[in-house]
Design a protein around this motif. Structure first.
Motif, PDB file in Angstrom:
ATOM      1  N   ARG A  87     -84.066  83.353  -1.835  1.00 44.85           N
ATOM      2  CA  ARG A  87     -85.071  82.353  -2.387  1.00 44.85           C
ATOM      3  C   ARG A  87     -84.823  81.112  -3.334  1.00 44.85           C
ATOM      4  NH1 ARG A  87     -88.680  86.342  -6.245  1.00 44.85           N
ATOM      5  NH2 ARG A  87     -87.368  86.229  -7.879  1.00 44.85           N
ATOM      6  N   ALA A  88     -83.808  81.330  -4.153  1.00 43.30           N
ATOM      7  CA  ALA A  88     -83.293  80.546  -5.133  1.00 43.30           C
ATOM      8  C   ALA A  88     -82.531  79.485  -4.455  1.00 43.30           C
ATOM      9  CB  ALA A  88     -82.343  81.122  -6.271  1.00 43.30           C
ATOM     10  N   GLY A  89     -81.823  79.492  -3.352  1.00 44.41           N
ATOM     11  CA  GLY A  89     -80.984  78.286  -2.807  1.00 44.41           C
ATOM     12  C   GLY A  89     -80.194  79.088  -1.913  1.00 44.41           C
ATOM     13  N   GLU A  90     -78.946  78.250  -1.603  1.00 44.44           N
ATOM     14  CA  GLU A  90     -77.803  78.695  -0.652  1.00 44.44           C
ATOM     15  C   GLU A  90     -76.695  78.273  -1.339  1.00 44.44           C
ATOM     16  OE1 GLU A  90     -75.928  77.859   3.700  1.00 44.44           O
ATOM     17  OE2 GLU A  90     -77.585  76.390   2.856  1.00 44.44           O
ATOM     18  N   ILE A  91     -75.606  79.013  -1.147  1.00 43.88           N
ATOM     19  CA  ILE A  91     -74.351  78.715  -1.476  1.00 43.88           C
ATOM     20  C   ILE A  91     -73.491  78.732  -0.223  1.00 43.88           C
ATOM     21  CG2 ILE A  91     -72.170  79.348  -2.941  1.00 43.88           C
ATOM     22  CD1 ILE A  91     -74.404  80.870  -4.838  1.00 43.88           C
ATOM     23  N   ASP A  92     -72.660  77.270  -0.044  1.00 45.41           N
ATOM     24  CA  ASP A  92     -71.931  77.495   1.081  1.00 45.41           C
ATOM     25  C   ASP A  92     -70.889  78.318   1.235  1.00 45.41           C
ATOM     26  OD1 ASP A  92     -73.260  75.362   2.021  1.00 45.41           O
ATOM     27  OD2 ASP A  92     -72.450  73.915   1.141  1.00 45.41           O
ATOM     28  N   LEU A  93     -69.807  78.513   0.005  1.00 47.49           N
ATOM     29  CA  LEU A  93     -68.785  79.523   0.189  1.00 47.49           C
ATOM     30  C   LEU A  93     -68.982  80.079  -1.270  1.00 47.49           C
ATOM     31  CD1 LEU A  93     -66.220  77.390   1.909  1.00 47.49           C
ATOM     32  CD2 LEU A  93     -67.326  79.223   2.832  1.00 47.49           C
ATOM     33  N   ILE A  94     -68.211  81.329  -1.405  1.00 46.52           N
ATOM     34  CA  ILE A  94     -68.278  81.820  -2.483  1.00 46.52           C
ATOM     35  C   ILE A  94     -66.540  82.572  -2.180  1.00 46.52           C
ATOM     36  CG2 ILE A  94     -68.790  84.024  -4.040  1.00 46.52           C
ATOM     37  CD1 ILE A  94     -71.436  83.743  -2.737  1.00 46.52           C
ATOM     38  N   ALA A  95     -65.827  82.432  -3.266  1.00 42.74           N
ATOM     39  CA  ALA A  95     -64.356  82.760  -3.176  1.00 42.74           C
ATOM     40  C   ALA A  95     -64.096  83.476  -4.617  1.00 42.74           C
ATOM     41  CB  ALA A  95     -63.440  81.559  -3.156  1.00 42.74           C
ATOM     42  N   LYS A 113     -55.745  85.650  -9.557  1.00 41.76           N
ATOM     43  CA  LYS A 113     -54.934  85.049 -10.668  1.00 41.76           C
ATOM     44  C   LYS A 113     -56.066  84.886 -11.978  1.00 41.76           C
ATOM     45  CE  LYS A 113     -51.635  82.471  -7.978  1.00 41.76           C
ATOM     46  NZ  LYS A 113     -51.309  81.382  -7.629  1.00 41.76           N
ATOM     47  N   SER A 114     -56.918  84.078 -11.753  1.00 41.83           N
ATOM     48  CA  SER A 114     -57.817  83.874 -12.989  1.00 41.83           C
ATOM     49  C   SER A 114     -58.926  85.216 -13.151  1.00 41.83           C
ATOM     50  CB  SER A 114     -58.310  82.451 -13.124  1.00 41.83           C
ATOM     51  OG  SER A 114     -59.321  82.389 -11.851  1.00 41.83           O
ATOM     52  N   ARG A 115     -59.015  85.893 -12.208  1.00 41.58           N
ATOM     53  CA  ARG A 115     -60.074  86.796 -11.944  1.00 41.58           C
ATOM     54  C   ARG A 115     -61.514  86.185 -12.286  1.00 41.58           C
ATOM     55  NH1 ARG A 115     -59.651  92.201 -13.757  1.00 41.58           N
ATOM     56  NH2 ARG A 115     -57.840  92.996 -12.568  1.00 41.58           N
ATOM     57  N   SER A 116     -61.741  85.105 -11.402  1.00 42.13           N
ATOM     58  CA  SER A 116     -62.904  84.630 -11.323  1.00 42.13           C
ATOM     59  C   SER A 116     -63.438  84.171 -10.218  1.00 42.13           C
ATOM     60  CB  SER A 116     -62.689  83.292 -12.071  1.00 42.13           C
ATOM     61  OG  SER A 116     -61.844  82.277 -11.592  1.00 42.13           O
ATOM     62  N   ILE A 117     -64.994  84.005  -9.970  1.00 40.57           N
ATOM     63  CA  ILE A 117     -65.541  83.678  -8.751  1.00 40.57           C
ATOM     64  C   ILE A 117     -65.818  82.349  -8.821  1.00 40.57           C
ATOM     65  CG2 ILE A 117     -67.617  84.288  -7.614  1.00 40.57           C
ATOM     66  CD1 ILE A 117     -67.922  86.813  -8.956  1.00 40.57           C
ATOM     67  N   ILE A 118     -65.735  81.648  -7.660  1.00 38.32           N
ATOM     68  CA  ILE A 118     -65.853  80.346  -7.437  1.00 38.32           C
ATOM     69  C   ILE A 118     -66.874  80.123  -6.420  1.00 38.32           C
ATOM     70  CG2 ILE A 118     -64.599  78.419  -6.518  1.00 38.32           C
ATOM     71  CD1 ILE A 118     -62.134  80.029  -7.417  1.00 38.32           C
ATOM     72  N   PHE A 119     -67.886  79.287  -6.692  1.00 40.69           N
ATOM     73  CA  PHE A 119     -69.188  78.993  -5.869  1.00 40.69           C
ATOM     74  C   PHE A 119     -68.767  77.523  -5.437  1.00 40.69           C
ATOM     75  CE2 PHE A 119     -70.708  81.938  -8.722  1.00 40.69           C
ATOM     76  CZ  PHE A 119     -71.163  82.943  -7.983  1.00 40.69           C
ATOM     77  N   VAL A 120     -68.635  77.262  -4.164  1.00 44.52           N
ATOM     78  CA  VAL A 120     -68.392  76.265  -3.545  1.00 44.52           C
ATOM     79  C   VAL A 120     -69.322  75.583  -2.638  1.00 44.52           C
ATOM     80  CG1 VAL A 120     -66.503  75.069  -2.117  1.00 44.52           C
ATOM     81  CG2 VAL A 120     -65.907  77.330  -3.157  1.00 44.52           C
ATOM     82  N   GLU A 121     -69.652  74.110  -2.916  1.00 42.35           N
ATOM     83  CA  GLU A 121     -70.599  73.363  -1.958  1.00 42.35           C
ATOM     84  C   GLU A 121     -69.742  72.422  -1.227  1.00 42.35           C
ATOM     85  OE1 GLU A 121     -73.794  71.928  -0.486  1.00 42.35           O
ATOM     86  OE2 GLU A 121     -73.643  73.690  -1.670  1.00 42.35           O
TER      87      GLU A 121
END
Length: 159
Positions: free
Chosen positions: A61-69, A73-81
């Motif tokens: 309900r908050a929205g859409e995220i195209d890709l989540i990667a 190496k950096s132990r992080s999550i990347i939200f990609v539009e």
């Protein structure tokens, strides 16, 4: 004679190398809608950069995220539009990620992190801009902007 030139001269080996590349990084469906093709091309680019695609078209309900990667190496999550333009009009596809869109992506990312119990994990927001004027061919240009914007809104992310 280099190995690469010998591969190009021998068609069966060249076809094998192309199939291996598609298997490792994914394919782009040339018959799908332009938005889907753009997301597939962006996912392929991110895989080539060593990222692992965790989810695609994650929405609530908050929205859409195209890709989540995930970046190991950096132990992080990347939200990609992903923004794909098919026209030749002036303007950059990344300009279409305005403040309202950034706010909705931030809220969707926060809800994703809460659902997965990953609130302490580092994250960033990237934008992949794609120009695809010819629907039958390959994209003309793909730009990947790492850390394109910071989390904005009432419920910002702090990690």
């Amino acid at each position: 004679m280099s190995l690469l030139s010998s591969i190009r001269r021998w068609p069966p080996l060249n076809q094998w190398a192309e199939r291996l590349d598609q298997w490792r990084f994914g394919t782009v469906d040339s018959t799908g809608p332009i938005g889907l093709r753009g997301e597939q091309a962006a996912a392929r680019l991110l895989r080539k950069k060593g990222l692992v695609i965790v989810a695609a078209n994650e929405s609530d309900r908050a929205g859409e995220i195209d890709l989540i990667a995930a970046d190991r190496k950096s132990r992080s999550i990347i939200f990609v539009e992903v923004k794909t333009l098919q026209t030749t009009k002036p303007g950059h596809p990344a300009e279409r990620v305005d403040e309202n869109k950034q706010r909705r992506i931030t809220q969707a990312a926060l809800r994703f992190l809460k659902r997965r119990r990953l609130l302490g994990t580092r994250c960033r927001f990237d934008v992949v801009a794609i120009w695809w004027p010819n629907p039958e061919g390959q994209p003309d240009r793909i730009d990947h902007y790492e850390a394109a914007f910071e989390a904005i809104g009432d419920h910002q992310l702090w990690a």
